[in-house]
Write an enzyme that holds these catalytic residues in place. Structure first.
Site, PDB file in Angstrom:
ATOM      1  N   CYS A  85       0.815  -1.221   0.000  1.00 12.39           N
ATOM      2  CA  CYS A  85       0.000   0.000   0.000  1.00 12.39           C
ATOM      3  C   CYS A  85       0.849   1.272   0.000  1.00 12.39           C
ATOM      4  O   CYS A  85       1.457   1.596  -1.004  1.00 12.39           O
ATOM      5  CB  CYS A  85      -0.982  -0.055   1.177  1.00 12.39           C
ATOM      6  SG  CYS A  85      -2.384   1.002   0.952  1.00 12.39           S
TER       7      CYS A  85
ATOM      8  N   HIS B 279      -3.444  -5.674   2.424  1.00 13.71           N
ATOM      9  CA  HIS B 279      -3.044  -5.798   3.828  1.00 13.71           C
ATOM     10  C   HIS B 279      -3.624  -7.116   4.358  1.00 13.71           C
ATOM     11  O   HIS B 279      -4.178  -7.914   3.604  1.00 13.71           O
ATOM     12  CB  HIS B 279      -3.660  -4.660   4.652  1.00 13.71           C
ATOM     13  CG  HIS B 279      -3.112  -3.306   4.367  1.00 13.71           C
ATOM     14  ND1 HIS B 279      -1.884  -2.881   4.813  1.00 13.71           N
ATOM     15  CD2 HIS B 279      -3.642  -2.276   3.682  1.00 13.71           C
ATOM     16  CE1 HIS B 279      -1.693  -1.628   4.430  1.00 13.71           C
ATOM     17  NE2 HIS B 279      -2.733  -1.231   3.747  1.00 13.71           N
TER      18      HIS B 279
HETATM   19  N1  GLN Z   1      -1.989   6.864   2.604  1.00 10.68           N
HETATM   20  C1  GLN Z   1      -2.133   6.006   1.421  1.00 10.68           C
HETATM   21  C2  GLN Z   1      -3.562   6.000   0.858  1.00 10.68           C
HETATM   22  O1  GLN Z   1      -4.487   6.385   1.547  1.00 10.68           O
HETATM   23  C3  GLN Z   1      -1.723   4.576   1.775  1.00 10.68           C
HETATM   24  C4  GLN Z   1      -2.658   3.930   2.798  1.00 10.68           C
HETATM   25  C5  GLN Z   1      -2.124   2.607   3.339  1.00 10.68           C
HETATM   26  O2  GLN Z   1      -0.939   2.331   3.374  1.00 10.68           O
HETATM   27  N2  GLN Z   1      -3.054   1.733   3.839  1.00 10.68           N
HETATM   28  O3  GLN Z   1      -3.772   5.583  -0.273  1.00 10.68           O
END
Ligand code: GLN
Length: 245
Positions: A97, A196
């Site tokens: 992510c 995740h």
């Molecule tokens: N901040 C980034 C987004 O909102 C990554 C989020 C994350 O790592 N879950 O896309």
């Protein structure tokens, strides 16, 4: 028991990018190697630490909020040459992510300036108006079984370019951008995903795929991995397949 093989893993910026249990990916690599008698040395790389590309076979970076990505984006620019050397020596990278977004060329958050990535992947990310939160089922060409499952929580929309190919195609969920049905990315042995969960415990076949690539990089040999009893892992995997939002 595999004769005494070793792997060296760099965990990049765990104090900043490590949400939704992404550290579980590092534990999965360590345990799935340990159960086979393969030793994994884990080194945490924090802000200010210099990366020696000769030292590591595997690099992991987790996800995080926009704010944490600012510091990591700045730090990654200082490590760019070392990480390019690592990529070009076939080291394995896994970014989840927010970490995945910074493996690309840039991430443009809703507020504030553009965060520069390091361009290991030819991709870019722009924050969308919708946050995608929920289970994902996708199909990859890199493993059998082909299915990958996980949980996504991002507003970033990632677009792949050039020779950077998708990790998988989405069946349930948004994936990279909720438009082109792609999920994640691969270039050489650099992998990124929005999944995740953490990702690897529920996808043991993909964890083993990455371990084999890292061993091949270190020993320049196609090393067969001892089979493990993955009944519990695949029960967790199957429980998520096609479990829509
Ligand atoms: N901040 C980034 C987004 O909102 C990554 C989020 C994350 O790592 N879950 O896309």
């Amino acid at each position: 028991m595999q004769n005494k093989l070793k792997l060296s893993l760099a965990h990049l910026y765990p104090e900043l990018l490590n949400i939704y249990g992404d550290f579980g990916n590092v534990l999965t690599i360590k345990n799935r190697c340990g159960w086979r008698g393969i030793e994994v040395e884990i080194t945490q790389i924090n802000l200010g630490d210099k990366i020696d590309p000769e030292k590591f076979d595997f690099y992991f970076i987790g996800g995080g909020q926009d704010n944490q990505q600012i510091d990591v984006s700045r730090e990654l620019q200082l490590q760019k040459d070392a990480l390019y050397d690592a990529m070009n020596s076939d080291a394995v990278f896994l970014g989840i992510c927010g970490g995945y977004q910074l493996f690309g060329n840039y991430y443009q958050p809703h507020n504030g300036s553009r965060l520069m990535g390091i361009g290991l992947l030819d991709s870019y990310t722009v924050a969308g108006n919708k946050r995608f939160i929920g289970n994902v089922t996708a199909k990859t060409e890199f493993t059998m079984p082909k299915t990958l499952v996980g949980f996504e929580n991002h507003s970033g929309l990632t677009y792949l370019q050039g020779e950077t190919k998708p990790l998988a195609l989405v069946e349930i969920g948004a994936g990279n951008n909720n438009e082109d049905k792609t999920e994640g990315a691969r270039f050489k042995n650099v992998f990124g995903t929005y999944l995740h969960g953490p990702f690897l415990p529920k996808n043991p076949h993909f964890a083993d795929f990455l371990i084999k690539l890292a061993l091949e990089k270190r020993y320049n040999d196609n090393i067969e991995l001892q089979k493990l009893n993955d009944e519990a892992e695949f029960q967790a995997h199957i429980s998520l397949i096609n479990k829509a939002y």
